[in-house]
Scaffold this motif. Structure first.
Motif, PDB file in Angstrom:
ATOM      1  N   UNK A   1     -30.997   4.937  14.146  1.00 29.95           N
ATOM      2  CA  UNK A   1     -31.474   4.390  15.506  1.00 29.95           C
ATOM      3  C   UNK A   1     -32.350   4.937  16.309  1.00 29.95           C
ATOM      4  N   UNK A   2     -33.388   4.456  16.883  1.00 30.75           N
ATOM      5  CA  UNK A   2     -34.615   4.890  17.542  1.00 30.75           C
ATOM      6  C   UNK A   2     -34.319   4.439  19.044  1.00 30.75           C
TER       7      UNK A   2
ATOM      8  N   UNK B   1     -37.053  -1.089  23.419  1.00 35.94           N
ATOM      9  CA  UNK B   1     -36.812   0.214  23.782  1.00 35.94           C
ATOM     10  C   UNK B   1     -35.667   0.584  22.555  1.00 35.94           C
ATOM     11  N   UNK B   2     -35.268  -0.312  21.626  1.00 40.58           N
ATOM     12  CA  UNK B   2     -34.308  -0.018  20.568  1.00 40.58           C
ATOM     13  C   UNK B   2     -34.790  -0.380  19.551  1.00 40.58           C
ATOM     14  N   UNK B   3     -34.716   0.306  18.435  1.00 43.33           N
ATOM     15  CA  UNK B   3     -35.127   0.089  16.876  1.00 43.33           C
ATOM     16  C   UNK B   3     -34.204   0.604  16.096  1.00 43.33           C
ATOM     17  N   UNK B   4     -33.615  -0.269  14.999  1.00 40.19           N
ATOM     18  CA  UNK B   4     -32.714   0.158  14.075  1.00 40.19           C
ATOM     19  C   UNK B   4     -33.328  -0.023  12.620  1.00 40.19           C
ATOM     20  N   UNK B   5     -33.185   0.951  11.765  1.00 41.91           N
ATOM     21  CA  UNK B   5     -33.373   0.678  10.372  1.00 41.91           C
ATOM     22  C   UNK B   5     -32.253   1.054   9.681  1.00 41.91           C
ATOM     23  N   UNK B   6     -32.020   0.082   8.732  1.00 34.75           N
ATOM     24  CA  UNK B   6     -30.804  -0.088   7.945  1.00 34.75           C
ATOM     25  C   UNK B   6     -31.183   0.149   6.475  1.00 34.75           C
ATOM     26  N   UNK B   7     -30.636   0.840   5.645  1.00 34.35           N
ATOM     27  CA  UNK B   7     -30.757   1.132   4.671  1.00 34.35           C
ATOM     28  C   UNK B   7     -29.528   1.132   3.613  1.00 34.35           C
ATOM     29  N   UNK B   8     -29.626   0.243   2.519  1.00 35.93           N
ATOM     30  CA  UNK B   8     -28.597  -0.368   1.715  1.00 35.93           C
ATOM     31  C   UNK B   8     -28.603   0.277   0.058  1.00 35.93           C
TER      32      UNK B   8
ATOM     33  N   UNK C   1     -30.864  13.462  18.187  1.00 38.57           N
ATOM     34  CA  UNK C   1     -31.753  14.294  18.914  1.00 38.57           C
ATOM     35  C   UNK C   1     -31.675  13.609  20.117  1.00 38.57           C
ATOM     36  N   UNK C   2     -31.272  13.984  21.326  1.00 37.56           N
ATOM     37  CA  UNK C   2     -31.374  12.989  22.526  1.00 37.56           C
ATOM     38  C   UNK C   2     -32.765  13.328  23.142  1.00 37.56           C
TER      39      UNK C   2
ATOM     40  N   UNK D   1     -30.954   8.880  16.147  1.00 36.64           N
ATOM     41  CA  UNK D   1     -29.556   8.777  15.748  1.00 36.64           C
ATOM     42  C   UNK D   1     -29.709   8.484  14.315  1.00 36.64           C
ATOM     43  N   UNK D   2     -29.238   9.502  13.600  1.00 39.07           N
ATOM     44  CA  UNK D   2     -28.973   9.247  11.994  1.00 39.07           C
ATOM     45  C   UNK D   2     -27.676   9.443  11.521  1.00 39.07           C
TER      46      UNK D   2
END
Length: 136
Positions: A77-78, A88-95, A52-53, A58-59
């Motif tokens: 990614x946000x 200005x960038x945040x990443x969530x990682x799921x494992x 979603x720009x 980004x998923x």
């Protein structure tokens, strides 16, 4: 002859860029284009689920590395702003790890992995900005 106004104001409605002043007032995309592109580039090894720009999200879908087929990862990614800055960038990682058969169990992600991914995106965004400046 009197000039007639527009429903959208004197400048009209600019949804495809153009006047910088209009973009600053909020009518353009609200995320940094270099961070957006860098996030897409950095996460390109994973299957994309949605992007979603306008919201800057980004998923990816689940991805299992060939070396470790019993674990899988999913990332979001946000892009949180218009400036090319680390906040200005945040990443969530799921494992997840295989719990037997087709069942998966959530597992811990090392915070250093998240930081490394965010750093990688920032490095790529800076490269894109430098390339853009050199091409002008």
């Amino acid at each position: 002859m009197k000039k007639q106004g527009s429903v959208f104001g004197d400048g009209g409605l600019g949804i495809f860029g153009g006047d910088e002043k209009k973009q600053e007032s909020g009518s353009g995309i609200g995320v940094n284009s270099f961070l957006w592109r860098a996030t897409l580039d950095t996460l390109s090894f994973m299957p994309l689920n949605s992007a979603d720009p306008f919201g800057g999200v980004i998923i990816t879908d689940w991805y299992s590395p060939a070396e470790t087929p019993n674990e899988r990862f999913k990332m979001t990614g946000y892009i949180l702003g218009t400036a090319l800055r680390s906040d200005a960038i945040k990443v969530a990682i799921f494992r997840q790890v295989r719990a037997g058969g087709n069942e998966w169990a959530d597992a811990v992600v090392d915070p250093k992995t998240v930081t490394a991914m965010e750093d990688s995106i920032l490095t790529r965004a800076r490269q894109l900005r430098i390339d853009s400046a050199n091409n002008q």
